[in-house]
Design an enzyme around this catalytic site. Structure first.
Site, PDB file in Angstrom:
ATOM      1  N   ASP A  70       0.827  -1.202   0.000  1.00 14.47           N
ATOM      2  CA  ASP A  70       0.000   0.000   0.000  1.00 14.47           C
ATOM      3  C   ASP A  70       0.866   1.257   0.000  1.00 14.47           C
ATOM      4  O   ASP A  70       2.086   1.194   0.221  1.00 14.47           O
ATOM      5  CB  ASP A  70      -0.951  -0.001   1.208  1.00 14.47           C
ATOM      6  N   ASN A 118      -7.672  -2.973  14.285  1.00 10.90           N
ATOM      7  CA  ASN A 118      -9.054  -3.265  13.877  1.00 10.90           C
ATOM      8  C   ASN A 118      -9.124  -4.468  12.927  1.00 10.90           C
ATOM      9  O   ASN A 118     -10.159  -4.731  12.346  1.00 10.90           O
ATOM     10  CB  ASN A 118      -9.694  -2.030  13.233  1.00 10.90           C
ATOM     11  N   HIS A 143      -7.301  -4.845  10.118  1.00 11.33           N
ATOM     12  CA  HIS A 143      -7.034  -4.580   8.697  1.00 11.33           C
ATOM     13  C   HIS A 143      -5.750  -5.269   8.237  1.00 11.33           C
ATOM     14  O   HIS A 143      -4.835  -5.502   9.023  1.00 11.33           O
ATOM     15  CB  HIS A 143      -7.033  -3.073   8.388  1.00 11.33           C
ATOM     16  N   GLU A 159      -9.731  -2.000   5.222  1.00 10.50           N
ATOM     17  CA  GLU A 159     -10.334  -1.691   6.513  1.00 10.50           C
ATOM     18  C   GLU A 159     -11.609  -2.513   6.712  1.00 10.50           C
ATOM     19  O   GLU A 159     -12.207  -2.981   5.730  1.00 10.50           O
ATOM     20  CB  GLU A 159     -10.688  -0.191   6.556  1.00 10.50           C
TER      21      GLU A 159
END
Ligand code: F6R
Length: 244
Positions: A67, A136, A138, A143
């Site tokens: 990313d 979380n 990801h 996400e």
């Protein structure tokens, strides 16, 4: 999914670096996928150490990163391009032309994502993809959401990710969007290695390894991968029961 719980992050770094070095030795033209963030830094140091000690060449290796932030100059100190060069690439004999990142400054982000996926396909796919995990759940910047997004795409970062990463940026300067490989791109890698260290990852590790596979915890999809290995330290494995 194979789970390894090791005593600390030094042992994880050594084990994971060895897997990468063995792959380069076995296939000097391998395609490697890398991640940024705090977690893989020790692994990168170990790869550099083995590279120097064992005189292994990365000269024909190709790399793809997961990313990159949008609208951040490539040479900004917080770009993932800069991070990877400072932490790993500058110390290896990689060819710059074989190092690939999503271009978060592209005019047409959708086209850039397609182009990146095509490039990965052209070189025969990724042999080993390294991953960290967000608090979380990801992976890359996929996400939590209603669906698993298969393809590389632009994403608006969640508050949880902004909170975790904004410490690297001057006040309010953190980009709020990024380009990321999609879940399908990650799942297409021939081997996936996820590293998680520290107690703040314990909940995400619990959710990714529990039976429930859900886009609300994107990393849980790795339960479907045929060759996924998860390396946790004892703190990150705190909520795992003995039956896993
Ligand atoms: C970075 C990436 C992210 C990180 C995750 C964990 O390229 O893809 O998914 O792996 O945010 O970051 P750290 O390691 O900083 O906790």
């Amino acid at each position: 999914m194979k789970l390894h719980i090791l005593k600390n992050d030094d042992l994880i770094a050594e084990s994971v670096a060895k897997i990468f070095i063995d792959k380069v030795r076995e296939n000097p033209s391998a395609v490697l996928g890398f991640a940024t963030g705090a977690t893989p830094i020790k692994t990168y140091k170990q790869i550099i150490r083995f590279y120097n000690e064992e005189k292994i060449s990365f000269n024909n290796i190709t790399t793809f990163n997961l990313d990159e932030y949008c609208k951040l100059p490539k040479d900004d100190k917080n770009s993932y391009y800069s991070f990877m060069h400072e932490q790993l690439f500058n110390f290896l004999d990689l060819k710059e032309k074989n190092i690939f990142f999503l271009n978060g400054n592209a005019e047409n982000m959708a086209e850039e994502c397609r182009h990146y996926q095509n490039k990965i396909a052209t070189v025969g796919g990724i042999d080993i993809q390294l991953l960290g995990i967000g608090r979380n759940g990801h992976i890359g910047f996929n996400e939590p959401g209603d669906v698993f997004l298969k393809d590389a795409h632009e994403v608006r970062l969640t508050q949880s990710t902004i909170n975790a990463n904004s410490k690297y940026f001057t006040k309010n300067m953190m980009p709020n969007s990024a380009l990321t490989m999609g879940i399908g791109d990650i799942m297409s890698a021939k081997k996936v290695i996820l590293i998680a260290t520290g107690k703040e990852k314990a909940d995400a590790i619990y959710r990714m390894t529990s039976n429930k596979i859900s886009p609300l915890c994107p990393a849980s999809v790795l339960q479907f991968h045929q060759n996924a290995e998860v390396f946790c330290d004892e703190a990150a494995a705190e909520f795992l029961s003995n039956e896993i």
